[in-house]
Design a protein around this motif. Structure first.
Motif, short mmCIF file in Angstrom:
data_model
loop_
_atom_site.label_atom_id
_atom_site.label_comp_id
_atom_site.label_asym_id
_atom_site.label_seq_id
_atom_site.Cartn_x
_atom_site.Cartn_y
_atom_site.Cartn_z
N PHE A 107 -13.01 5.84 11.24
CA PHE A 107 -11.92 5.63 10.30
C PHE A 107 -12.05 6.51 9.06
CE2 PHE A 107 -9.47 1.96 11.74
CZ PHE A 107 -10.25 1.53 12.79
N GLY A 108 -10.89 6.83 8.50
CA GLY A 108 -10.84 7.47 7.21
C GLY A 108 -10.96 6.45 6.10
N PRO A 109 -10.96 6.89 4.85
CA PRO A 109 -11.16 5.99 3.71
C PRO A 109 -9.92 5.19 3.32
CG PRO A 109 -10.90 8.23 2.94
CD PRO A 109 -10.92 8.32 4.43
N GLY A 110 -8.76 5.54 3.87
CA GLY A 110 -7.55 4.78 3.58
C GLY A 110 -6.70 5.40 2.49
N THR A 111 -5.41 5.06 2.55
CA THR A 111 -4.43 5.42 1.51
C THR A 111 -3.77 4.13 1.06
OG1 THR A 111 -3.95 7.62 2.41
CG2 THR A 111 -2.28 6.61 1.00
N ARG A 112 -3.84 3.89 -0.23
CA ARG A 112 -3.20 2.69 -0.77
C ARG A 112 -1.81 3.07 -1.26
NH1 ARG A 112 -5.10 -2.23 -2.02
NH2 ARG A 112 -7.21 -1.53 -1.60
N LEU A 113 -0.78 2.55 -0.60
CA LEU A 113 0.61 2.88 -0.90
C LEU A 113 1.33 1.68 -1.47
CD1 LEU A 113 3.06 4.83 -0.69
CD2 LEU A 113 3.48 3.87 1.58
N THR A 114 2.00 1.90 -2.59
CA THR A 114 2.84 0.86 -3.20
C THR A 114 4.26 1.38 -3.25
OG1 THR A 114 1.00 0.07 -4.56
CG2 THR A 114 3.22 -0.57 -5.23
N VAL A 115 5.19 0.58 -2.75
CA VAL A 115 6.61 0.93 -2.79
C VAL A 115 7.31 -0.05 -3.72
CG1 VAL A 115 8.72 1.36 -1.49
CG2 VAL A 115 6.49 1.81 -0.44
N LEU A 116 7.89 0.48 -4.79
CA LEU A 116 8.53 -0.39 -5.79
C LEU A 116 10.01 -0.58 -5.51
CD1 LEU A 116 6.80 1.18 -8.92
CD2 LEU A 116 6.12 -0.87 -7.66
#
Lengths: 116, 115
Positions: A107-116
Motif C-alpha cells: 500500500f501507499g501512504p494514502g491521500t486524505r481528500l475533503t470535499v466541501l
C-alpha cells in the motif's frame, strides 16, 4: 526502492470540482488497486487493474474513473466531486511475474481528500 | 451473502499479555488468508499469510491459525508491547485462488497495549 507512492497527500475540493490522484509503484507489479477507507466501513475497492491498459470496476466505482497507461502508474479521477467522496484513498499493488501469485498487496501512504 | 468480520470493538490489554484477534468469514472458500497492520495516518502493511492447508504459522511474536471448517482465523501477539498498538486487518481472496489479486478486507480491530 520507494515502493508505492501517492500524490497528493492532502487535498480539499469544492463540490463539483475535478481532480486526479496519482499512484506510482517501482516493484514491477502487474496488479494495481484503488481503495477508499471510511470510519466503520473498512477498505472498499473502487477500481483495479490487472495490467497495463486494463481496468475493472470494484465494489464502489460510481463517481470515479481510472486509467493505467503505464505499468507503473494508476490514476484515479473524480470528475465532479461530491461530499460523499470525502475519504482517505489508498493505492496498492501486487504480484510481479517472477514470483508465485499470493495476492499480497503493498500500500501507499494514502491521500486524505475533503470535499466541501 | 459473503461477509468477513473482525471484532468491531477495540481490544485493550496489558503489556506482556497475549493479544488474540478474530477474523470470521462466511460464504468464501479462500485459498489463503492474510493479516495486515495499519498505523494511524498510514497505509496497511502486510504481516503474515496462511494457506488453507496450513493450520498455524509463526513469525517472531506473531502466530496465525486458520480453521477452514470453522471459517475462522485467529491472530495472536505474544508478549505484547505498547509498540504493537495499531489496527489489524484480515483479508482473503474471494473465490479461492484468483487471477486478479483482489482481496476482501475486514473492518479491522484496534489493539491498544497499555504499559
Amino acid at each position: 526502492n520507494a515502493g508505492v507512492t501517492q500524490t497528493p497527500k492532502f487535498r480539499v475540493l469544492k463540490t463539483g470540482q475535478s481532480m486526479t490522484l496519482l499512484c506510482a509503484q517501482d516493484m514491477n507489479h502487474e496488479y494495481m488497486y484503488w481503495y477508499r477507507q471510511d470510519p466503520g466501513m473498512g477498505l472498499r475497492l473502487i477500481h483495479y487493474s490487472v495490467g497495463e491498459g486494463t481496468t475493472a470496476k470494484g465494489e464502489v466505482p460510481d463517481g470515479y474513473n481510472v486509467s493505467r497507461l503505464k505499468k507503473q502508474n494508476f490514476l484515479l479521477g473524480l470528475e465532479s466531486a461530491a461530499p460523499s467522496q470525502t475519504s482517505v484513498y489508498f493505492c496498492a499493488s501486487s504480484w510481479d511475474r517472477g514470483n508465485p501469485v499470493t495476492d499480497t498487496q503493498y500500500f501507499g501512504p494514502g491521500t486524505r481528500l475533503t470535499v466541501l | 451473502s459473503q461477509k468477513i468480520e473482525q471484532n468491531s470493538e477495540a481490544l485493550n490489554i496489558q503489556e506482556g499479555k497475549t493479544a488474540t484477534l478474530t477474523c470470521n468469514y462466511t460464504n468464501y472458500s479462500p485459498a489463503y488468508l492474510q493479516w495486515y497492520r495499519q498505523d494511524p495516518g498510514r497505509g496497511p502493511v502486510f504481516l503474515l499469510l496462511i494457506r488453507e492447508n496450513e493450520k498455524e504459522k509463526r513469525k517472531e511474536r506473531l502466530k496465525v491459525t486458520f480453521d477452514t471448517t470453522l471459517k475462522q482465523s485467529l491472530f495472536h501477539i505474544t508478549a505484547s508491547q505498547p509498540a504493537d498498538s495499531a489496527t489489524y486487518l484480515c483479508a482473503l481472496s474471494p473465490g479461492g485462488s484468483s487471477n486478479t489479486g483482489k482481496l476482501i478486507f475486514g473492518q479491522g480491530t484496534t489493539l491498544q497495549v497499555k504499559p
